[in-house]
Structure formats: structure tokens, C-alpha cells
Scaffold this motif. Sequence first.
Motif, PDB file in Angstrom:
ATOM      1  N   TYR A  93       5.263  23.270  18.408  1.00  0.00           N
ATOM      2  CA  TYR A  93       6.710  23.023  18.464  1.00  0.00           C
ATOM      3  C   TYR A  93       7.245  23.293  19.864  1.00  0.00           C
ATOM      4  CZ  TYR A  93       7.843  21.865  13.662  1.00  0.00           C
ATOM      5  OH  TYR A  93       7.963  21.211  12.463  1.00  0.00           O
ATOM      6  N   ALA A  94       6.841  24.414  20.446  1.00  0.00           N
ATOM      7  CA  ALA A  94       7.293  24.755  21.799  1.00  0.00           C
ATOM      8  C   ALA A  94       6.822  23.697  22.797  1.00  0.00           C
ATOM      9  CB  ALA A  94       6.775  26.136  22.193  1.00  0.00           C
ATOM     10  N   GLY A  95       5.616  23.168  22.590  1.00  0.00           N
ATOM     11  CA  GLY A  95       5.057  22.185  23.498  1.00  0.00           C
ATOM     12  C   GLY A  95       5.818  20.870  23.563  1.00  0.00           C
ATOM     13  N   VAL A  96       6.547  20.538  22.508  1.00  0.00           N
ATOM     14  CA  VAL A  96       7.347  19.300  22.521  1.00  0.00           C
ATOM     15  C   VAL A  96       8.840  19.605  22.670  1.00  0.00           C
ATOM     16  CG1 VAL A  96       5.653  17.967  21.199  1.00  0.00           C
ATOM     17  CG2 VAL A  96       7.511  19.149  19.985  1.00  0.00           C
ATOM     18  N   GLY A  97       9.144  20.843  23.049  1.00  0.00           N
ATOM     19  CA  GLY A  97      10.544  21.224  23.257  1.00  0.00           C
ATOM     20  C   GLY A  97      11.293  21.533  21.979  1.00  0.00           C
ATOM     21  N   GLY A  98      10.536  21.766  20.902  1.00  0.00           N
ATOM     22  CA  GLY A  98      11.166  22.080  19.625  1.00  0.00           C
ATOM     23  C   GLY A  98      11.309  23.585  19.433  1.00  0.00           C
ATOM     24  N   HIS A  99      11.706  23.940  18.224  1.00  0.00           N
ATOM     25  CA  HIS A  99      11.887  25.355  17.873  1.00  0.00           C
ATOM     26  C   HIS A  99      11.243  25.630  16.520  1.00  0.00           C
ATOM     27  CE1 HIS A  99      14.594  26.163  21.173  1.00  0.00           C
ATOM     28  NE2 HIS A  99      15.196  25.007  20.893  1.00  0.00           N
ATOM     29  N   TYR A 100      10.779  26.850  16.374  1.00  0.00           N
ATOM     30  CA  TYR A 100      10.087  27.280  15.162  1.00  0.00           C
ATOM     31  C   TYR A 100      10.662  28.632  14.750  1.00  0.00           C
ATOM     32  CZ  TYR A 100       6.020  28.532  12.283  1.00  0.00           C
ATOM     33  OH  TYR A 100       5.184  28.900  11.262  1.00  0.00           O
ATOM     34  N   TYR A 101      11.232  28.687  13.570  1.00  0.00           N
ATOM     35  CA  TYR A 101      11.824  29.923  13.063  1.00  0.00           C
ATOM     36  C   TYR A 101      11.163  30.284  11.747  1.00  0.00           C
ATOM     37  CZ  TYR A 101      15.438  28.593  16.381  1.00  0.00           C
ATOM     38  OH  TYR A 101      16.108  28.220  17.521  1.00  0.00           O
ATOM     39  N   PHE A 102      10.842  31.568  11.564  1.00  0.00           N
ATOM     40  CA  PHE A 102      10.261  32.023  10.306  1.00  0.00           C
ATOM     41  C   PHE A 102      10.786  33.401   9.968  1.00  0.00           C
ATOM     42  CE2 PHE A 102       7.377  33.562  13.517  1.00  0.00           C
ATOM     43  CZ  PHE A 102       7.084  34.851  13.105  1.00  0.00           C
ATOM     44  N   GLY A 103      10.710  33.723   8.679  1.00  0.00           N
ATOM     45  CA  GLY A 103      11.128  35.050   8.230  1.00  0.00           C
ATOM     46  C   GLY A 103      12.585  35.317   8.542  1.00  0.00           C
ATOM     47  N   ASP A 104      12.861  36.527   9.031  1.00  0.00           N
ATOM     48  CA  ASP A 104      14.244  36.921   9.330  1.00  0.00           C
ATOM     49  C   ASP A 104      14.911  35.976  10.317  1.00  0.00           C
ATOM     50  OD1 ASP A 104      14.000  39.091   7.615  1.00  0.00           O
ATOM     51  OD2 ASP A 104      13.584  40.533   9.223  1.00  0.00           O
ATOM     52  N   SER A 105      14.139  35.469  11.295  1.00  0.00           N
ATOM     53  CA  SER A 105      14.745  34.567  12.284  1.00  0.00           C
ATOM     54  C   SER A 105      15.164  33.244  11.635  1.00  0.00           C
ATOM     55  CB  SER A 105      13.802  34.320  13.466  1.00  0.00           C
ATOM     56  OG  SER A 105      12.692  33.528  13.103  1.00  0.00           O
ATOM     57  N   ALA A 106      14.456  32.815  10.582  1.00  0.00           N
ATOM     58  CA  ALA A 106      14.832  31.581   9.881  1.00  0.00           C
ATOM     59  C   ALA A 106      16.161  31.763   9.144  1.00  0.00           C
ATOM     60  CB  ALA A 106      13.733  31.167   8.902  1.00  0.00           C
ATOM     61  N   TRP A 107      16.284  32.868   8.427  1.00  0.00           N
ATOM     62  CA  TRP A 107      17.540  33.141   7.712  1.00  0.00           C
ATOM     63  C   TRP A 107      18.708  33.213   8.701  1.00  0.00           C
ATOM     64  CZ3 TRP A 107      17.223  32.312   2.766  1.00  0.00           C
ATOM     65  CH2 TRP A 107      16.036  32.587   2.073  1.00  0.00           C
ATOM     66  N   GLN A 108      18.491  33.913   9.828  1.00  0.00           N
ATOM     67  CA  GLN A 108      19.541  34.055  10.838  1.00  0.00           C
ATOM     68  C   GLN A 108      19.885  32.706  11.465  1.00  0.00           C
ATOM     69  OE1 GLN A 108      21.283  36.954  11.679  1.00  0.00           O
ATOM     70  NE2 GLN A 108      22.570  35.479  12.748  1.00  0.00           N
ATOM     71  N   TYR A 109      18.870  31.900  11.739  1.00  0.00           N
ATOM     72  CA  TYR A 109      19.109  30.592  12.344  1.00  0.00           C
ATOM     73  C   TYR A 109      19.971  29.726  11.425  1.00  0.00           C
ATOM     74  CZ  TYR A 109      18.491  26.091  14.525  1.00  0.00           C
ATOM     75  OH  TYR A 109      18.737  24.880  15.106  1.00  0.00           O
ATOM     76  N   VAL A 110      19.642  29.684  10.137  1.00  0.00           N
ATOM     77  CA  VAL A 110      20.442  28.893   9.191  1.00  0.00           C
ATOM     78  C   VAL A 110      21.884  29.401   9.174  1.00  0.00           C
ATOM     79  CG1 VAL A 110      20.764  28.322   6.747  1.00  0.00           C
ATOM     80  CG2 VAL A 110      18.498  28.144   7.786  1.00  0.00           C
TER      81      VAL A 110
END
Length: 133
Positions: A93-110
Motif C-alpha cells: 500500500y505504501a509503495g503505491v502511495g496508499g494507506h493501510y490502517y488496522f486495529g485501533d488505527s482503523a477505528w480512529q481513521y473511520v
Amino acid sequence: MCIENKYPHAETTRIENTLGQRPKMFEIDMLVPNGDAFEIKWRDATTDGDHITKEHTRLKVIANAGYHPIRVMFYYPQREQARRIQKTLETLYAGVGGHYYFGDSAWQYVRDYTEVDLLAVLNRIASEKTHGE
């Protein structure tokens, strides 16, 4: 639903695989008009290297189409092999300029992206079901 609530024109979208023959199409779970292309998972079972190859192709197709790939996975897998695959996907994801969120960071991102505290909503529903409130 959180994304659709904030961005009414967001929708599930299928795009042609321009880098291979299989699969013919890739699905974007939620494409926002600003170009954010979401892959949303509760937990990813990820079983083998073929999964990584398909995901890498999917990411490149999405990025080449001018979209911004974002993966939101609420629960990280527990098996060590699945964790290694997730680390690889995070790098992709980082390699194509994307973002990857999991766990607590996913909940916070949403919560930050949609202004909906999905975790609080789910906890309230679970509490109501459990306690009959």
C-alpha cells in the motif's frame, strides 16, 4: 455505511484488471468521489502468496486508474503467517502511495474520515442486546 453517510455519492465500484487476465475485474468496496478507494475488512484470513500477488495487482490497477487505495482492517489476524502477509500488504500500500490502517488505527481513521464513531456505535448495540436496554 459510515462512508456513505458522509459522502452520499460514494459507491461500490468494479474496475477492469488492466494488468492481467485473472480476475477480469476488481471490486472497490467504497469509492469516494475524491478518489479514495477503500478496501474494508473485519479481519483478513490471508492464506498464501497467491493472495499477495492478487492484492498487489489490485493495488496497482487501482493506483493506475488514478485512485488512492486505502485499506481499513479492524482486527489484525492472530496467526503468524497471516501477520507476515499483512506486513507485506502494508508495504505494498505504501509503495503505491496508499494507506493501510488496522486495529485501533482503523477505528480512529473511520472516526476521523466520517465523523462517525463506529466502534462506539457497535459497543452500544452490543450492550443493548446483552443488557436488553
